[in-house]
Design a protein around this motif. Structure first.
Motif, PDB file in Angstrom:
ATOM      1  N   LEU A  29       0.835  -1.201   0.000  1.00  0.00           N
ATOM      2  CA  LEU A  29       0.000   0.000   0.000  1.00  0.00           C
ATOM      3  C   LEU A  29       0.866   1.246   0.000  1.00  0.00           C
ATOM      4  CD1 LEU A  29      -3.189   0.542   2.149  1.00  0.00           C
ATOM      5  CD2 LEU A  29      -1.521   2.365   1.888  1.00  0.00           C
ATOM      6  N   ASP A  30       0.735   2.026  -1.064  1.00  0.00           N
ATOM      7  CA  ASP A  30       1.399   3.321  -1.171  1.00  0.00           C
ATOM      8  C   ASP A  30       0.434   4.370  -0.635  1.00  0.00           C
ATOM      9  OD1 ASP A  30       2.610   5.693  -1.853  1.00  0.00           O
ATOM     10  OD2 ASP A  30       2.634   5.318  -4.015  1.00  0.00           O
ATOM     11  N   VAL A  31       0.799   5.005   0.471  1.00  0.00           N
ATOM     12  CA  VAL A  31      -0.094   5.980   1.108  1.00  0.00           C
ATOM     13  C   VAL A  31      -0.491   7.079   0.133  1.00  0.00           C
ATOM     14  CG1 VAL A  31      -0.242   7.715   2.949  1.00  0.00           C
ATOM     15  CG2 VAL A  31       0.805   5.505   3.404  1.00  0.00           C
ATOM     16  N   MET A  32       0.405   7.417  -0.802  1.00  0.00           N
ATOM     17  CA  MET A  32       0.149   8.513  -1.731  1.00  0.00           C
ATOM     18  C   MET A  32      -0.842   8.133  -2.843  1.00  0.00           C
ATOM     19  SD  MET A  32       1.873  11.050  -0.555  1.00  0.00           S
ATOM     20  CE  MET A  32       1.864  12.186  -1.953  1.00  0.00           C
ATOM     21  N   ALA A  33      -1.146   6.857  -2.974  1.00  0.00           N
ATOM     22  CA  ALA A  33      -2.071   6.424  -4.020  1.00  0.00           C
ATOM     23  C   ALA A  33      -3.474   6.965  -3.749  1.00  0.00           C
ATOM     24  CB  ALA A  33      -2.099   4.902  -4.101  1.00  0.00           C
ATOM     25  N   GLY A  34      -4.175   7.302  -4.806  1.00  0.00           N
ATOM     26  CA  GLY A  34      -5.519   7.852  -4.648  1.00  0.00           C
ATOM     27  C   GLY A  34      -6.498   6.861  -4.050  1.00  0.00           C
ATOM     28  N   ASP A  35      -6.393   5.604  -4.457  1.00  0.00           N
ATOM     29  CA  ASP A  35      -7.259   4.547  -3.932  1.00  0.00           C
ATOM     30  C   ASP A  35      -6.388   3.492  -3.266  1.00  0.00           C
ATOM     31  OD1 ASP A  35      -9.861   5.460  -4.794  1.00  0.00           O
ATOM     32  OD2 ASP A  35      -9.214   5.013  -6.840  1.00  0.00           O
ATOM     33  N   TRP A  36      -6.623   3.268  -1.999  1.00  0.00           N
ATOM     34  CA  TRP A  36      -5.866   2.239  -1.281  1.00  0.00           C
ATOM     35  C   TRP A  36      -6.423   0.861  -1.618  1.00  0.00           C
ATOM     36  CZ3 TRP A  36      -5.412   4.498   4.387  1.00  0.00           C
ATOM     37  CH2 TRP A  36      -4.550   5.615   4.357  1.00  0.00           C
ATOM     38  N   PRO A  37      -5.541  -0.141  -1.797  1.00  0.00           N
ATOM     39  CA  PRO A  37      -5.982  -1.481  -2.203  1.00  0.00           C
ATOM     40  C   PRO A  37      -6.487  -2.321  -1.029  1.00  0.00           C
ATOM     41  CG  PRO A  37      -3.606  -1.443  -2.026  1.00  0.00           C
ATOM     42  CD  PRO A  37      -4.079  -0.035  -1.731  1.00  0.00           C
ATOM     43  N   VAL A  39     -11.565   5.026   4.262  1.00  0.00           N
ATOM     44  CA  VAL A  39     -11.737   3.615   4.668  1.00  0.00           C
ATOM     45  C   VAL A  39     -12.288   3.433   6.075  1.00  0.00           C
ATOM     46  CG1 VAL A  39      -9.882   2.882   3.106  1.00  0.00           C
ATOM     47  CG2 VAL A  39      -9.352   3.337   5.521  1.00  0.00           C
ATOM     48  N   LEU A  40     -12.356   4.502   6.868  1.00  0.00           N
ATOM     49  CA  LEU A  40     -12.856   4.370   8.235  1.00  0.00           C
ATOM     50  C   LEU A  40     -14.376   4.346   8.279  1.00  0.00           C
ATOM     51  CD1 LEU A  40     -10.520   6.732  10.325  1.00  0.00           C
ATOM     52  CD2 LEU A  40     -10.773   4.243  10.608  1.00  0.00           C
ATOM     53  N   LYS A  41     -14.912   3.565   9.186  1.00  0.00           N
ATOM     54  CA  LYS A  41     -16.355   3.558   9.418  1.00  0.00           C
ATOM     55  C   LYS A  41     -16.742   4.826  10.182  1.00  0.00           C
ATOM     56  CE  LYS A  41     -17.962   0.947  12.781  1.00  0.00           C
ATOM     57  NZ  LYS A  41     -18.237  -0.218  13.649  1.00  0.00           N
ATOM     58  N   THR A  42     -18.020   5.127  10.246  1.00  0.00           N
ATOM     59  CA  THR A  42     -18.494   6.250  11.046  1.00  0.00           C
ATOM     60  C   THR A  42     -18.093   6.023  12.504  1.00  0.00           C
ATOM     61  OG1 THR A  42     -20.378   6.564   9.581  1.00  0.00           O
ATOM     62  CG2 THR A  42     -20.527   7.546  11.762  1.00  0.00           C
ATOM     63  N   GLY A  43     -17.445   7.004  13.099  1.00  0.00           N
ATOM     64  CA  GLY A  43     -16.959   6.850  14.464  1.00  0.00           C
ATOM     65  C   GLY A  43     -15.598   6.198  14.575  1.00  0.00           C
ATOM     66  N   ALA A  73      -0.991  14.514   4.560  1.00  0.00           N
ATOM     67  CA  ALA A  73      -2.294  14.779   3.949  1.00  0.00           C
ATOM     68  C   ALA A  73      -2.846  13.519   3.295  1.00  0.00           C
ATOM     69  CB  ALA A  73      -2.176  15.903   2.929  1.00  0.00           C
ATOM     70  N   ALA A  74      -1.969  12.734   2.664  1.00  0.00           N
ATOM     71  CA  ALA A  74      -2.408  11.505   2.006  1.00  0.00           C
ATOM     72  C   ALA A  74      -2.935  10.500   3.021  1.00  0.00           C
ATOM     73  CB  ALA A  74      -1.254  10.902   1.207  1.00  0.00           C
ATOM     74  N   LEU A  75      -2.263  10.409   4.172  1.00  0.00           N
ATOM     75  CA  LEU A  75      -2.726   9.515   5.240  1.00  0.00           C
ATOM     76  C   LEU A  75      -4.120   9.922   5.712  1.00  0.00           C
ATOM     77  CD1 LEU A  75      -2.202   7.257   7.347  1.00  0.00           C
ATOM     78  CD2 LEU A  75      -1.155   9.024   8.801  1.00  0.00           C
ATOM     79  N   MET A  76      -4.327  11.211   5.889  1.00  0.00           N
ATOM     80  CA  MET A  76      -5.634  11.699   6.341  1.00  0.00           C
ATOM     81  C   MET A  76      -6.714  11.393   5.304  1.00  0.00           C
ATOM     82  SD  MET A  76      -5.047  12.953   9.298  1.00  0.00           S
ATOM     83  CE  MET A  76      -3.591  13.428  10.259  1.00  0.00           C
ATOM     84  N   ARG A  77      -6.421  11.658   4.028  1.00  0.00           N
ATOM     85  CA  ARG A  77      -7.400  11.417   2.967  1.00  0.00           C
ATOM     86  C   ARG A  77      -7.764   9.937   2.874  1.00  0.00           C
ATOM     87  NH1 ARG A  77      -4.050  15.008  -0.014  1.00  0.00           N
ATOM     88  NH2 ARG A  77      -3.099  13.215  -1.058  1.00  0.00           N
TER      89      ARG A  77
END
Length: 200
Positions: free
Chosen positions: A84-92, A124-128, A115-119
Protein backbone atom coordinates in the motif's frame (compact mmCIF):
# COMPACT_ATOMS: atom_id res chain seq x y z
CA UNK A 1 12.10 -20.95 1.30
CA UNK A 2 10.69 -19.57 4.59
CA UNK A 3 10.13 -15.87 4.93
CA UNK A 4 12.75 -13.93 6.88
CA UNK A 5 11.43 -12.43 10.10
CA UNK A 6 13.11 -9.04 10.60
CA UNK A 7 13.26 -7.44 14.03
CA UNK A 8 13.20 -3.82 15.19
CA UNK A 9 14.36 -3.16 18.78
CA UNK A 10 12.22 0.01 18.86
CA UNK A 11 9.10 -1.92 17.83
CA UNK A 12 9.81 -4.46 20.56
CA UNK A 13 10.18 -1.73 23.20
CA UNK A 14 7.13 0.31 22.30
CA UNK A 15 4.66 -2.48 21.52
CA UNK A 16 3.27 -2.82 25.04
CA UNK A 17 2.83 0.94 25.72
CA UNK A 18 1.08 1.36 22.36
CA UNK A 19 -1.13 -1.66 23.04
CA UNK A 20 -2.16 -0.15 26.38
CA UNK A 21 -3.39 2.98 24.57
CA UNK A 22 -5.10 1.06 21.77
CA UNK A 23 -7.00 -1.02 24.31
CA UNK A 24 -8.42 2.17 25.78
CA UNK A 25 -9.32 3.62 22.39
CA UNK A 26 -10.74 0.59 20.56
CA UNK A 27 -13.48 -1.94 21.34
CA UNK A 28 -12.57 -5.54 22.12
CA UNK A 29 -13.73 -6.48 18.63
CA UNK A 30 -12.41 -4.24 15.88
CA UNK A 31 -11.09 -4.32 12.34
CA UNK A 32 -7.83 -2.38 12.08
CA UNK A 33 -5.77 -1.30 9.08
CA UNK A 34 -2.10 -0.73 9.90
CA UNK A 35 -0.20 1.63 7.62
CA UNK A 36 3.60 1.21 7.32
CA UNK A 37 3.70 -2.07 9.26
CA UNK A 38 7.47 -2.39 8.80
CA UNK A 39 8.78 -5.65 10.24
CA UNK A 40 5.31 -6.87 11.23
CA UNK A 41 6.10 -7.07 14.96
CA UNK A 42 3.30 -4.73 16.01
CA UNK A 43 0.72 -6.66 13.99
CA UNK A 44 1.74 -9.95 15.58
CA UNK A 45 1.94 -8.53 19.11
CA UNK A 46 -1.36 -6.65 19.06
CA UNK A 47 -3.28 -9.47 17.40
CA UNK A 48 -1.98 -12.03 19.89
CA UNK A 49 -2.97 -9.82 22.82
CA UNK A 50 -6.42 -9.00 21.39
CA UNK A 51 -7.93 -11.98 19.55
CA UNK A 52 -11.06 -9.93 18.80
CA UNK A 53 -9.06 -7.53 16.64
CA UNK A 54 -8.84 -8.41 12.94
CA UNK A 55 -5.57 -6.83 11.83
CA UNK A 56 -4.76 -5.82 8.25
CA UNK A 57 -1.05 -5.00 7.90
CA UNK A 58 0.30 -3.04 4.95
CA UNK A 59 3.51 -1.40 3.82
CA UNK A 60 4.77 0.67 0.91
CA UNK A 61 7.98 -1.37 0.70
CA UNK A 62 7.51 -4.73 -1.03
CA UNK A 63 10.53 -6.13 0.83
CA UNK A 64 8.72 -5.66 4.16
CA UNK A 65 5.88 -7.98 3.18
CA UNK A 66 7.95 -11.15 3.65
CA UNK A 67 8.87 -10.15 7.19
CA UNK A 68 5.24 -9.29 8.02
CA UNK A 69 4.20 -12.68 6.64
CA UNK A 70 6.78 -14.41 8.82
CA UNK A 71 5.61 -12.60 11.97
CA UNK A 72 1.93 -13.34 11.32
CA UNK A 73 2.50 -17.09 10.85
CA UNK A 74 -0.14 -18.94 12.85
CA UNK A 75 -2.14 -15.81 13.69
CA UNK A 76 -5.70 -16.33 12.45
CA UNK A 77 -6.62 -12.69 13.06
CA UNK A 78 -3.82 -11.15 10.99
CA UNK A 79 -4.61 -10.82 7.28
CA UNK A 80 -1.97 -11.27 4.57
CA UNK A 81 -0.03 -8.00 4.20
CA UNK A 82 -0.96 -5.61 1.41
CA UNK A 83 1.43 -3.47 -0.64
CA UNK A 84 0.00 0.00 0.00
CA UNK A 85 1.40 3.32 -1.17
CA UNK A 86 -0.09 5.98 1.11
CA UNK A 87 0.15 8.51 -1.73
CA UNK A 88 -2.07 6.42 -4.02
CA UNK A 89 -5.52 7.85 -4.65
CA UNK A 90 -7.26 4.55 -3.93
CA UNK A 91 -5.87 2.24 -1.28
CA UNK A 92 -5.98 -1.48 -2.20
CA UNK A 93 -7.97 -2.47 0.89
CA UNK A 94 -11.66 -2.99 1.51
CA UNK A 95 -13.19 -0.93 4.31
CA UNK A 96 -14.79 0.04 6.46
CA UNK A 97 -12.31 -0.24 9.33
CA UNK A 98 -12.85 0.63 12.98
CA UNK A 99 -9.36 2.13 13.10
CA UNK A 100 -6.34 3.01 11.00
CA UNK A 101 -3.06 2.74 12.92
CA UNK A 102 0.21 4.28 11.73
CA UNK A 103 3.44 4.30 13.75
CA UNK A 104 6.69 6.09 13.00
CA UNK A 105 5.94 7.07 9.42
CA UNK A 106 5.36 10.82 9.28
CA UNK A 107 8.88 11.84 10.31
CA UNK A 108 10.65 9.52 7.86
CA UNK A 109 8.63 10.38 4.76
CA UNK A 110 7.90 13.60 2.86
CA UNK A 111 5.36 15.97 4.38
CA UNK A 112 2.85 15.23 1.62
CA UNK A 113 2.30 11.78 3.11
CA UNK A 114 0.54 13.38 6.08
CA UNK A 115 -2.29 14.78 3.95
CA UNK A 116 -2.41 11.50 2.01
CA UNK A 117 -2.73 9.52 5.24
CA UNK A 118 -5.63 11.70 6.34
CA UNK A 119 -7.40 11.42 2.97
CA UNK A 120 -7.00 7.66 2.79
CA UNK A 121 -8.11 7.11 6.38
CA UNK A 122 -11.20 9.24 5.77
CA UNK A 123 -12.12 6.96 2.86
CA UNK A 124 -11.74 3.62 4.67
CA UNK A 125 -12.86 4.37 8.24
CA UNK A 126 -16.35 3.56 9.42
CA UNK A 127 -18.49 6.25 11.05
CA UNK A 128 -16.96 6.85 14.46
CA UNK A 129 -13.68 5.21 13.45
CA UNK A 130 -10.30 6.49 14.60
CA UNK A 131 -6.98 7.28 12.96
CA UNK A 132 -4.26 6.59 15.54
CA UNK A 133 -0.67 7.72 14.95
CA UNK A 134 2.42 7.17 17.06
CA UNK A 135 5.83 8.77 17.00
CA UNK A 136 7.82 11.87 17.98
CA UNK A 137 6.13 15.25 17.51
CA UNK A 138 6.92 18.90 18.09
CA UNK A 139 4.33 20.85 20.07
CA UNK A 140 3.82 24.61 20.28
CA UNK A 141 4.41 25.90 23.81
CA UNK A 142 6.10 22.68 24.92
CA UNK A 143 9.88 22.46 25.14
CA UNK A 144 11.25 19.82 22.79
CA UNK A 145 13.26 17.10 24.52
CA UNK A 146 17.00 17.31 23.66
CA UNK A 147 16.86 13.80 22.24
CA UNK A 148 14.14 14.81 19.80
CA UNK A 149 16.04 17.97 18.79
CA UNK A 150 19.04 15.80 17.92
CA UNK A 151 16.84 13.20 16.21
CA UNK A 152 15.16 15.88 14.10
CA UNK A 153 18.54 17.26 13.01
CA UNK A 154 19.80 13.80 12.08
CA UNK A 155 16.64 13.07 10.07
CA UNK A 156 16.93 16.31 8.08
CA UNK A 157 20.62 15.66 7.45
CA UNK A 158 19.74 12.27 5.95
CA UNK A 159 16.87 13.67 3.87
CA UNK A 160 15.74 17.32 3.83
CA UNK A 161 12.14 16.14 3.24
CA UNK A 162 12.11 14.27 6.56
CA UNK A 163 11.80 15.65 10.08
CA UNK A 164 9.69 15.56 13.23
CA UNK A 165 6.30 17.15 12.52
CA UNK A 166 4.44 19.78 14.53
CA UNK A 167 1.22 18.47 16.05
CA UNK A 168 -0.50 21.68 15.00
CA UNK A 169 0.45 21.11 11.34
CA UNK A 170 -0.75 17.49 11.45
CA UNK A 171 -4.04 18.56 13.06
CA UNK A 172 -4.52 21.13 10.28
CA UNK A 173 -4.25 18.38 7.65
CA UNK A 174 -6.70 16.31 9.68
CA UNK A 175 -9.26 19.13 9.72
CA UNK A 176 -9.09 19.31 5.92
CA UNK A 177 -10.86 15.92 5.77
CA UNK A 178 -13.21 16.52 8.68
CA UNK A 179 -11.08 14.95 11.44
CA UNK A 180 -10.23 16.51 14.77
CA UNK A 181 -7.44 15.65 17.18
CA UNK A 182 -9.45 13.94 19.92
CA UNK A 183 -6.73 12.69 22.25
CA UNK A 184 -2.99 13.13 22.83
CA UNK A 185 -1.25 10.52 25.01
CA UNK A 186 2.36 10.95 26.21
CA UNK A 187 4.46 7.84 25.59
CA UNK A 188 7.91 6.62 26.68
CA UNK A 189 11.04 7.99 24.99
CA UNK A 190 9.46 11.39 24.17
CA UNK A 191 6.86 9.98 21.80
CA UNK A 192 3.12 10.65 21.57
CA UNK A 193 0.06 8.73 20.45
CA UNK A 194 -2.51 10.90 18.66
CA UNK A 195 -6.11 9.85 18.02
CA UNK A 196 -8.06 11.60 15.25
CA UNK A 197 -11.72 11.18 14.37
CA UNK A 198 -14.87 12.93 13.34
CA UNK A 199 -16.39 14.69 16.34
CA UNK A 200 -19.75 13.42 17.53
Amino acid sequence: MPHQRLSSPAAERNAQPILDVLRRLLPAEARVLEIASGTGQHAAFFAAAMPGWQWQPSDGDAQSLDSIDAWRAGAANVEPPVLLDVMAGDWPVRGPFDAVFCANMLHISPWATCAALMRGAAQVLKTGGLLVTYGPYLQDGVETAPGNVAFDSSLRARNPAWGIRRIEDVALEARAVGFQLLQTTPMPANNLTLAFGRPG
